[in-house]
Motif scaffolding. Structure first.
Motif, PDB file in Angstrom:
ATOM      1  N   GLU A 137     -27.837   2.099  22.377  1.00 42.09           N
ATOM      2  CA  GLU A 137     -28.321   0.948  21.624  1.00 42.09           C
ATOM      3  C   GLU A 137     -28.087  -0.327  22.437  1.00 42.09           C
ATOM      4  O   GLU A 137     -27.057  -0.457  23.110  1.00 42.09           O
ATOM      5  N   ASN A 148     -24.349  -1.041  23.417  1.00 39.50           N
ATOM      6  CA  ASN A 148     -23.364  -0.515  22.483  1.00 39.50           C
ATOM      7  C   ASN A 148     -23.078   0.925  22.890  1.00 39.50           C
ATOM      8  O   ASN A 148     -23.809   1.843  22.530  1.00 39.50           O
ATOM      9  N   HIS A 163     -23.035   3.975  20.505  1.00 40.02           N
ATOM     10  CA  HIS A 163     -24.247   4.503  19.872  1.00 40.02           C
ATOM     11  C   HIS A 163     -25.162   5.096  20.938  1.00 40.02           C
ATOM     12  O   HIS A 163     -26.071   4.455  21.430  1.00 40.02           O
TER      13      HIS A 163
END
Length: 511
Positions: free
Chosen positions: A455, A464, A467
């Motif tokens: 992400e 991120n 994720h």
């Protein structure tokens, strides 16, 4: 007064001779960039290539067999190697946004040479024209005079490709030059401009940095028809897998929307996003791509005839181009065929060598500065507060100079996506910044290519890492063409953890 005048003339001539002697110690630099060029060259072992002039250049040069772009898209790649900054630093993953206004007043490669007394001139496509270079190719910062763009480039997407239906906007586009608009082609105009500049510089006391950017083999594959004679269709070899790799995450797939829009490819009605190009058309596209490369090779041969043996010559592609490998086409991915480029460096008085160590295009800037013996050399960037003049690559002079030097270096690239599944709108291939939701960070050495799709925040420009939406791991020892994703194999868990740590440390901008 008369004597004073004579003394002034003597003094002036002395200064002029001193300046000439000083500048003669500085080597001229010819920087050649070819658009969308993978290592489709004879010297790289491509069975479909015919490139005698580039091969001859390589025979007297440093040949890097594993050089990589930082993103397989023209604008981000060019701004990256011209500033020696990675896309995450430049906040540029598409064609919008000028780094001097959006991020920092970073010094460029030609700008640095200009500031050291060089005449710098851009012919053709060096920067990607448009907002990502302030609609000026970064003039006057980078160039001593306004960059040259061939007038016939305006017909890039015009219906000028002759076929049985008339004149259309085709991908495969062999032409008779005399019937083209202005009776010429962009790269022919760029060659003549570059040759004229070089001839003018022969009596100049200033050294020059000349950037020459050839547009082909960028699509459409438009080139003088006679170059097909070097590539008979019956000799075209497709010796690679054209199927989607086993275990490929959907986010990694590029649906090659650019060439789907071309009239001749649209006629094939290929299902979006995973439909395959028929084999007869695969061969036809490969034939035309290589004919376009042979065309550029001929022009480069003429260009090299204008420079002396004391000139540093750097030759690169801005990124690679898929020719049906994995069922994909064009660029827009993290596969080796999209990120790997030719890199040939002719250094006067240096022995030719073949270097297999992975290197990156962000290494070009500091390397050329060191080879030209300009001072100061380019320092490494402080990731928290990069200076205007610094590099996120490294000079390759040590690697070039020491035949015993062994590097364990990785090369790093990345590519953005708007969605986890391939989409036409927003484009999976060329997402605008506002649409980017995921980033694929990849690294490669001789043993592995490892990629994590995560992400991504398109306002903070941060990944991120918690994720993950996809992971790829290819073992180059037995799968050099990257067809089997081993990321989920239990026996590869330790390797994956080790590579993940290296990848995240390289791309963690929160430190």
């Amino acid at each position: 007064m008369q004597m004073s005048g004579k003394l002034f003339i003597i003094f002036f001539n002395f200064i002029l001779l001193f300046c000439k002697a000083e500048y003669k110690t500085l080597r001229n630099v010819l920087f050649i960039v070819v658009d969308d060029l993978r290592p489709a060259l004879g010297v790289y072992g491509d069975p479909n290539a015919y490139t005698p002039n580039i091969d001859r250049l390589a025979s007297n040069s440093i040949l890097f067999t594993h050089a990589y772009a930082q993103q397989a898209l023209c604008g981000p790649s060019r701004n990256s190697f011209l500033t020696s900054r990675r896309p995450d630093t430049l906040h540029l993953y598409d064609f919008d946004g000028y780094w001097r206004e959006n991020v920092g007043n970073f010094t460029t490669l030609p700008q640095y040479f200009k500031e050291h007394g060089y005449i710098t001139y851009s012919v053709g496509k060096i920067f990607h024209n448009g907002s990502c270079s302030n609609w000026t190719d970064d003039y006057p910062y980078s160039w001593s005079q306004k960059p040259f763009h061939p007038s016939s480039q305006q017909y890039m997407n015009a219906p000028v490709c002759p076929d049985k239906f008339g004149h259309r906007k085709n991908l495969v586009c062999p032409v008779h030059v005399e019937f083209q608009p202005e009776q010429t082609l962009p790269d022919l105009q760029s060659l003549e401009e570059a040759k004229q500049f070089l001839r003018q510089q022969k009596n100049s006391i200033n050294p020059y940095f000349l950037g020459v950017g050839f547009h082909k083999p960028h699509e459409p594959l438009k080139f003088p028809k006679n170059y097909l004679d070097f590539h008979p269709i019956e000799n075209i070899t497709i010796d690679y897998n054209t199927n989607k790799p086993y275990g490929l995450p959907t986010v990694a797939w590029n649906p090659w929307s650019d060439i789907r829009r071309r009239d001749d490819i649209a006629d094939l009605n290929i299902e979006f996003p995973y439909g395959k190009v028929p084999m007869d058309w695969t061969k036809k596209i490969v034939q035309s791509y290589n004919a376009a490369v042979t065309y550029i090779d001929h022009l480069i041969g003429e260009l090299l005839d204008e420079v002396d043996d004391n000139t540093i010559v750097a030759f690169i592609g801005d990124h690679g181009w898929s020719l049906g490998e994995h069922g994909e086409w064009s660029k827009f991915s993290n596969f080796d065929v999209a990120t790997r480029v030719p890199f040939i460096l002719r250094v006067p008085k240096r022995k030719p060598r073949v270097i297999k160590t992975p290197v990156e295009l962000v290494d070009v800037f500091p390397t050329l500065v060191d080879l030209a013996k300009l001072s100061p050399t380019i320092p490494k960037c402080d990731t928290e507060s990069p200076e205007n003049l610094c590099t996120e690559g490294e000079s390759l002079v040590k690697l070039i100079s020491n035949e015993e030097f062994i590097s364990t270096k990785f090369a790093f690239s990345q590519y953005p996506r708007p969605t986890e599944d391939p989409s036409f709108k927003p484009s999976s291939d060329k997402p605008n910044l506002k649409d980017i939701k995921f980033m694929g960070y990849t690294m490669v050495n001789h043993d592995y290519r490892y990629t994590e799709w995560v992400e991504f925040n398109n306002t903070s420009f941060l990944p991120n890492w918690d994720h993950l939406v996809g992971v790829e791991l290819y073992n180059h020892e037995f799968d050099s063409t990257e067809n089997i994703n081993l990321a989920n194999k239990p026996e590869m868990e330790n390797v994956r953890k080790q590579l993940s740590e290296i990848l995240r440390n390289q791309n963690d901008r929160t430190k």
